[in-house]
Design a protein around this motif. Structure first.
Motif, PDB file in Angstrom:
ATOM      1  N   MET A 109       0.819  -1.216   0.000  1.00  0.00           N
ATOM      2  CA  MET A 109       0.000   0.000   0.000  1.00  0.00           C
ATOM      3  C   MET A 109       0.850   1.261   0.000  1.00  0.00           C
ATOM      4  SD  MET A 109      -3.066  -0.974   2.663  1.00  0.00           S
ATOM      5  CE  MET A 109      -4.112  -2.416   2.408  1.00  0.00           C
ATOM      6  N   GLY A 110       2.128   1.129  -0.316  1.00  0.00           N
ATOM      7  CA  GLY A 110       3.016   2.285  -0.369  1.00  0.00           C
ATOM      8  C   GLY A 110       3.568   2.636   1.001  1.00  0.00           C
ATOM      9  N   THR A 111       4.149   3.827   1.103  1.00  0.00           N
ATOM     10  CA  THR A 111       4.732   4.311   2.357  1.00  0.00           C
ATOM     11  C   THR A 111       4.144   5.679   2.693  1.00  0.00           C
ATOM     12  OG1 THR A 111       6.613   5.324   1.221  1.00  0.00           O
ATOM     13  CG2 THR A 111       6.863   3.047   1.969  1.00  0.00           C
ATOM     14  N   ASP A 112       4.330   6.090   3.964  1.00  0.00           N
ATOM     15  CA  ASP A 112       3.730   7.352   4.404  1.00  0.00           C
ATOM     16  C   ASP A 112       4.727   8.505   4.271  1.00  0.00           C
ATOM     17  OD1 ASP A 112       5.491   6.920   6.436  1.00  0.00           O
ATOM     18  OD2 ASP A 112       3.999   6.853   8.038  1.00  0.00           O
ATOM     19  N   ASP A 113       4.496   9.581   5.016  1.00  0.00           N
ATOM     20  CA  ASP A 113       5.280  10.802   4.813  1.00  0.00           C
ATOM     21  C   ASP A 113       6.712  10.699   5.314  1.00  0.00           C
ATOM     22  OD1 ASP A 113       4.473  10.576   7.421  1.00  0.00           O
ATOM     23  OD2 ASP A 113       4.182  12.730   7.725  1.00  0.00           O
ATOM     24  N   ILE A 114       7.033   9.689   6.135  1.00  0.00           N
ATOM     25  CA  ILE A 114       8.425   9.544   6.585  1.00  0.00           C
ATOM     26  C   ILE A 114       8.988   8.165   6.234  1.00  0.00           C
ATOM     27  CG2 ILE A 114       8.198  11.221   8.449  1.00  0.00           C
ATOM     28  CD1 ILE A 114       7.874   8.929  10.403  1.00  0.00           C
ATOM     29  N   GLY A 115       8.300   7.405   5.400  1.00  0.00           N
ATOM     30  CA  GLY A 115       8.842   6.159   4.886  1.00  0.00           C
ATOM     31  C   GLY A 115       8.425   4.912   5.628  1.00  0.00           C
ATOM     32  N   ARG A 116       7.341   4.955   6.411  1.00  0.00           N
ATOM     33  CA  ARG A 116       6.846   3.762   7.085  1.00  0.00           C
ATOM     34  C   ARG A 116       5.862   3.021   6.190  1.00  0.00           C
ATOM     35  NH1 ARG A 116       5.306   7.088  12.477  1.00  0.00           N
ATOM     36  NH2 ARG A 116       4.324   8.263  10.793  1.00  0.00           N
ATOM     37  N   ASP A 117       5.806   1.710   6.325  1.00  0.00           N
ATOM     38  CA  ASP A 117       4.949   0.896   5.462  1.00  0.00           C
ATOM     39  C   ASP A 117       3.477   1.146   5.810  1.00  0.00           C
ATOM     40  OD1 ASP A 117       4.986  -1.539   3.505  1.00  0.00           O
ATOM     41  OD2 ASP A 117       3.514  -2.044   5.055  1.00  0.00           O
ATOM     42  N   VAL A 118       2.674   1.499   4.797  1.00  0.00           N
ATOM     43  CA  VAL A 118       1.262   1.835   5.015  1.00  0.00           C
ATOM     44  C   VAL A 118       0.449   0.588   5.348  1.00  0.00           C
ATOM     45  CG1 VAL A 118      -0.810   2.769   3.912  1.00  0.00           C
ATOM     46  CG2 VAL A 118       1.391   3.894   3.574  1.00  0.00           C
ATOM     47  N   THR A 119       0.808  -0.563   4.767  1.00  0.00           N
ATOM     48  CA  THR A 119       0.070  -1.796   5.078  1.00  0.00           C
ATOM     49  C   THR A 119       0.152  -2.110   6.567  1.00  0.00           C
ATOM     50  OG1 THR A 119       0.629  -2.649   2.882  1.00  0.00           O
ATOM     51  CG2 THR A 119      -0.219  -4.218   4.495  1.00  0.00           C
ATOM     52  N   ALA A 120       1.372  -2.001   7.126  1.00  0.00           N
ATOM     53  CA  ALA A 120       1.534  -2.255   8.556  1.00  0.00           C
ATOM     54  C   ALA A 120       0.737  -1.262   9.390  1.00  0.00           C
ATOM     55  CB  ALA A 120       3.014  -2.195   8.931  1.00  0.00           C
ATOM     56  N   ARG A 121       0.760  -0.003   9.006  1.00  0.00           N
ATOM     57  CA  ARG A 121       0.051   1.015   9.775  1.00  0.00           C
ATOM     58  C   ARG A 121      -1.460   0.898   9.597  1.00  0.00           C
ATOM     59  NH1 ARG A 121       3.102   4.490  12.206  1.00  0.00           N
ATOM     60  NH2 ARG A 121       1.535   6.143  12.320  1.00  0.00           N
ATOM     61  N   MET A 122      -1.921   0.408   8.471  1.00  0.00           N
ATOM     62  CA  MET A 122      -3.350   0.205   8.272  1.00  0.00           C
ATOM     63  C   MET A 122      -3.886  -0.888   9.193  1.00  0.00           C
ATOM     64  SD  MET A 122      -5.083   2.115   6.166  1.00  0.00           S
ATOM     65  CE  MET A 122      -6.439   0.992   5.842  1.00  0.00           C
ATOM     66  N   LEU A 123      -3.147  -1.999   9.309  1.00  0.00           N
ATOM     67  CA  LEU A 123      -3.625  -3.092  10.158  1.00  0.00           C
ATOM     68  C   LEU A 123      -3.619  -2.692  11.629  1.00  0.00           C
ATOM     69  CD1 LEU A 123      -2.092  -6.293   8.544  1.00  0.00           C
ATOM     70  CD2 LEU A 123      -4.412  -5.445   8.396  1.00  0.00           C
ATOM     71  N   TYR A 124      -2.561  -2.043  12.065  1.00  0.00           N
ATOM     72  CA  TYR A 124      -2.535  -1.602  13.458  1.00  0.00           C
ATOM     73  C   TYR A 124      -3.468  -0.411  13.690  1.00  0.00           C
ATOM     74  CZ  TYR A 124       1.115  -4.774  14.981  1.00  0.00           C
ATOM     75  OH  TYR A 124       1.804  -5.908  15.341  1.00  0.00           O
ATOM     76  N   GLY A 125      -3.711   0.379  12.661  1.00  0.00           N
ATOM     77  CA  GLY A 125      -4.711   1.437  12.774  1.00  0.00           C
ATOM     78  C   GLY A 125      -6.115   0.870  12.918  1.00  0.00           C
ATOM     79  N   GLY A 126      -6.364  -0.309  12.316  1.00  0.00           N
ATOM     80  CA  GLY A 126      -7.647  -0.979  12.510  1.00  0.00           C
ATOM     81  C   GLY A 126      -7.875  -1.357  13.966  1.00  0.00           C
ATOM     82  N   ARG A 127      -6.807  -1.748  14.656  1.00  0.00           N
ATOM     83  CA  ARG A 127      -6.932  -2.039  16.092  1.00  0.00           C
ATOM     84  C   ARG A 127      -7.368  -0.793  16.853  1.00  0.00           C
ATOM     85  NH1 ARG A 127      -2.357  -6.001  18.602  1.00  0.00           N
ATOM     86  NH2 ARG A 127      -3.104  -7.933  17.637  1.00  0.00           N
ATOM     87  N   VAL A 128      -6.785   0.338  16.510  1.00  0.00           N
ATOM     88  CA  VAL A 128      -7.134   1.582  17.191  1.00  0.00           C
ATOM     89  C   VAL A 128      -8.603   1.936  16.951  1.00  0.00           C
ATOM     90  CG1 VAL A 128      -6.718   4.065  17.228  1.00  0.00           C
ATOM     91  CG2 VAL A 128      -4.792   2.475  17.165  1.00  0.00           C
ATOM     92  N   SER A 129      -9.030   1.891  15.693  1.00  0.00           N
ATOM     93  CA  SER A 129     -10.401   2.289  15.376  1.00  0.00           C
ATOM     94  C   SER A 129     -11.422   1.354  16.017  1.00  0.00           C
ATOM     95  CB  SER A 129     -10.591   2.316  13.852  1.00  0.00           C
ATOM     96  OG  SER A 129      -9.804   3.316  13.266  1.00  0.00           O
ATOM     97  N   LEU A 130     -11.180   0.039  15.945  1.00  0.00           N
ATOM     98  CA  LEU A 130     -12.122  -0.905  16.534  1.00  0.00           C
ATOM     99  C   LEU A 130     -12.141  -0.791  18.053  1.00  0.00           C
ATOM    100  CD1 LEU A 130     -11.439  -4.030  14.297  1.00  0.00           C
ATOM    101  CD2 LEU A 130     -13.453  -2.573  14.264  1.00  0.00           C
ATOM    102  N   ALA A 131     -10.966  -0.605  18.664  1.00  0.00           N
ATOM    103  CA  ALA A 131     -10.924  -0.470  20.119  1.00  0.00           C
ATOM    104  C   ALA A 131     -11.670   0.775  20.573  1.00  0.00           C
ATOM    105  CB  ALA A 131      -9.472  -0.427  20.593  1.00  0.00           C
ATOM    106  N   VAL A 132     -11.426   1.892  19.908  1.00  0.00           N
ATOM    107  CA  VAL A 132     -12.118   3.119  20.282  1.00  0.00           C
ATOM    108  C   VAL A 132     -13.616   2.988  20.048  1.00  0.00           C
ATOM    109  CG1 VAL A 132     -12.418   5.551  19.686  1.00  0.00           C
ATOM    110  CG2 VAL A 132     -10.127   4.601  19.924  1.00  0.00           C
ATOM    111  N   GLY A 133     -14.009   2.443  18.889  1.00  0.00           N
ATOM    112  CA  GLY A 133     -15.435   2.323  18.580  1.00  0.00           C
ATOM    113  C   GLY A 133     -16.169   1.453  19.577  1.00  0.00           C
ATOM    114  N   ILE A 134     -15.611   0.280  19.880  1.00  0.00           N
ATOM    115  CA  ILE A 134     -16.316  -0.664  20.752  1.00  0.00           C
ATOM    116  C   ILE A 134     -16.232  -0.236  22.210  1.00  0.00           C
ATOM    117  CG2 ILE A 134     -16.336  -3.041  21.576  1.00  0.00           C
ATOM    118  CD1 ILE A 134     -15.415  -3.903  18.799  1.00  0.00           C
ATOM    119  N   LEU A 135     -15.034   0.095  22.706  1.00  0.00           N
ATOM    120  CA  LEU A 135     -14.893   0.421  24.129  1.00  0.00           C
ATOM    121  C   LEU A 135     -15.584   1.729  24.484  1.00  0.00           C
ATOM    122  CD1 LEU A 135     -11.182  -0.648  24.751  1.00  0.00           C
ATOM    123  CD2 LEU A 135     -13.275  -1.925  25.216  1.00  0.00           C
ATOM    124  N   ALA A 136     -15.474   2.739  23.625  1.00  0.00           N
ATOM    125  CA  ALA A 136     -16.163   4.003  23.921  1.00  0.00           C
ATOM    126  C   ALA A 136     -17.671   3.802  23.936  1.00  0.00           C
ATOM    127  CB  ALA A 136     -15.781   5.058  22.887  1.00  0.00           C
TER     128      ALA A 136
END
Length: 581
Positions: free
Chosen positions: A359-386
């Motif tokens: 999925m390419g890289t972000d503004d400082i060269g981090r892998d977007v695929t890795a950040r998308m999967l871990y970002g899914g943890r953040v969104s689901l945790a916030v959505g469900i727990l909140a």
């Protein structure tokens, strides 16, 4: 053995074999007539825990066919179909609202030496109190399978009831009804396993799963939840398995229990769920015939899984495992499909999707695929727990204000109206800015708390309205009359009967919480770097969305799927719990 029927002045609507109405006839003239056929409609009323409503006549008489063999039912009137007759009898005999949802169980034709009947059988889940006609009922109660098989409860079963119970047992996944040629019910030889007992949850799930919109919603939730749950095995910069001259090792394992991230609690929560869910499924499988032991085993497994997360201490390790592999050709490592950490600089900034970086890289060269999967943890945790926080607060206040009323209701609802006057999103921004000034590092916990403490208003009003509707019904008055404690009446009698709208609201609220978290992160007030979030990725493409289209497409698509999936699931749940759906 031929059964005799007492003669009386009850009239039946009778039909010829072609289905045409012949007219009305006395019951004694109908029985045994070869040219006449009765049409009846029954409703089997089920308690949510699986028990069946049957009525036992006084004395030594059998459970009778007709109106009271399977909960309620009767002979059709001219122009009525099976369902219309079932609703009429349900209303007349039990006082149950005629607009409650029925589900068709089966149809059958019963022929015996006494009469021939065409029967349409429907099911109804017991959803609250009802008042039966006292002059027609001697004992009205729900029967378990064991009670149905107990010969002490009645002398013999009529052929009509025996035939229907056979089909009901088959439909409910109960063991077959044992019976001899005369329809007599022998003693029970053993209790049925709990998994074989009828549970309306299966029926509700079938109704839910038959809705294509609900299926799409569940598929979308699984599409986001499963990869996020399995993220340590799909995205990891440390080898899952490593062989060197020193032997075999699993470098990722320590960081599975003690992640090296600022948002430790959320990462541990998902990893704990990843470890616990398969073990609980195994416990359920192994203890399927001993449900009481299952609870103890599940609790023990949960505590054992929690121990390594408590005892393992975080350690900073900057080992370059790729350099370790290159240093000695004999070394070997098994990496995850995406061999990068969400915090690791692995390429040039803003690289487009390629075979190396899906999925390419972000503004400082981090892998977007890795950040998308871990970002899914953040969104689901916030959505469900909140939403859980808001659910607890809103349900508790709604139950109390609706049940107690008076000054407590007046003061609480005035406070609710004052809070409604504040713009919710502006209040979120103010609170997040305050917490940022305090340098609190667990930004996800702040968002969960803020969204939970501001999202309970609508749910409180919804629960209060439902409680006010149920507060005056006979089953609550009965609880008060027999002296049940208030807390027991509210938790075990009132709350289950108002849970349908709460569950529906929960599903829709999760979608709103996910969208709110992404909006806050996009504005810079949400999850703070270096923690990955979908809103943060969208923010990185803000300067030129078309040039950095890969930072717009993937998080935008994930947000669309998440919000749509939870909304679709809520719509499917609404069709189960809403009688008018």
């Amino acid at each position: 053995m031929r059964r005799t029927v007492a003669e009386n002045d009850e009239y039946f609507e009778v039909y010829d074999p072609a289905g045409n109405v012949v007219g009305r006839a006395l019951r004694r003239d109908c029985h045994g007539h070869p040219e006449l056929r009765h049409r009846t409609s029954h409703v089997a009323v089920f308690h949510p825990d699986g028990r069946l409503l049957l009525q036992k006549r006084a004395g030594t008489k059998d459970i009778q066919p007709g109106k009271w063999d399977t909960a309620v039912g009767g002979h059709l009137r001219p122009g009525e179909d099976y369902e219309a007759g079932a609703r009429r009898e349900m209303h007349e005999e039990l006082g149950i609202a005629a607009d409650l949802p029925l589900f068709r169980l089966f149809e059958l034709t019963i022929a015996n030496p006494v009469e021939t009947e065409e029967v349409g059988v429907f099911g109804l889940v017991y959803a609250g109190p009802f008042e039966a006609q006292a002059e027609e009922i001697d004992e009205l109660r729900f029967w378990t399978r064991e009670e149905l098989l107990d010969p002490a409860n009645r002398q013999r079963m009529t052929p009509n009831l025996l035939e229907e119970l056979k089909l009901l047992f088959e439909w409910a996944n109960w063991p077959p009804v044992p019976a001899d040629a005369d329809g007599e019910l022998p003693p029970e030889e053993g209790s049925a396993p709990p998994e074989e007992a009828f549970s309306f949850r299966r029926t509700a799930w079938r109704r839910f799963w038959s809705d294509p919109v609900a299926r799409i919603g569940v598929a979308g939730i699984l599409l986001l939840f499963v990869p996020s749950l399995l993220a340590p095995f799909l995205v990891n910069g440390r080898p899952l398995l490593l062989r060197t001259s020193e032997g075999w090792s699993m470098p990722f394992l320590r960081y599975f229990f003690a992640p090296d991230t600022t948002e430790v609690l959320i990462e541990q929560l998902f990893n704990y769920a990843l470890l616990l869910i398969p073990l609980l499924l195994a416990v359920r499988r192994l203890s399927r015939r001993r449900p009481k032991r299952r609870w103890w085993l599940s609790a023990a497994v949960a505590l054992l899984c929690l121990a390594p997360f408590v005892w393992t201490k975080p350690v900073m390790d900057k080992t370059d495992f790729r350099a370790v592999l290159a240093a000695d050709p004999a070394n070997w490592a098994l990496f995850a499909p995406v061999p990068y950490s969400p915090y690791e600089l692995v390429a040039s900034p803003y690289e487009k999707p390629s075979a190396k970086h899906w999925m390419g890289t972000d503004d400082i060269g981090r892998d977007v695929t890795a950040r998308m999967l871990y970002g899914g943890r953040v969104s689901l945790a916030v959505g469900i727990l909140a939403t859980v926080v808001a659910l607890v607060i809103g349900t508790a206040l709604g139950l109390c204000t609706g049940y107690f009323g008076g000054k407590f209701d007046l003061v609480t609802m005035r406070m609710v109206e004052i809070i409604i006057c504040f713009p919710t999103f502006l209040l979120l921004l103010i609170l997040m800015a305050i917490f940022r000034d305090w340098k609190f590092e667990q930004s996800i916990l702040i968002i969960i708390g803020v969204l939970g403490l501001t999202g309970w208003i609508g749910l409180c009003q919804l629960v209060r309205g439902e409680v006010l509707k149920h507060r005056t019904l006979p089953y609550i008055r009965s609880c008060e009359a027999i002296g049940l404690p208030v807390w027991r009446t509210m938790l075990f009698h009132l709350l289950p009967n108002v849970s349908g709208p709460i569950l529906i609201s929960f599903s829709f609220a999760v979608a709103g919480a996910i969208l709110s978290e992404s909006s806050l992160s996009f504005l810079g007030f949400g999850v703070q770097p270096p923690t990955a979030s979908w809103g943060g990725l969208l923010r990185q493409a803000f300067n030129d969305p078309f040039a950095y289209w890969h930072l717009t497409l993937w998080p935008g698509l994930a947000l669309f799927i998440a919000v749509s999936a939870f909304n679709f699931t809520g719509e499917g749940m609404r069709k189960i719990f809403d009688p008018k759906a």
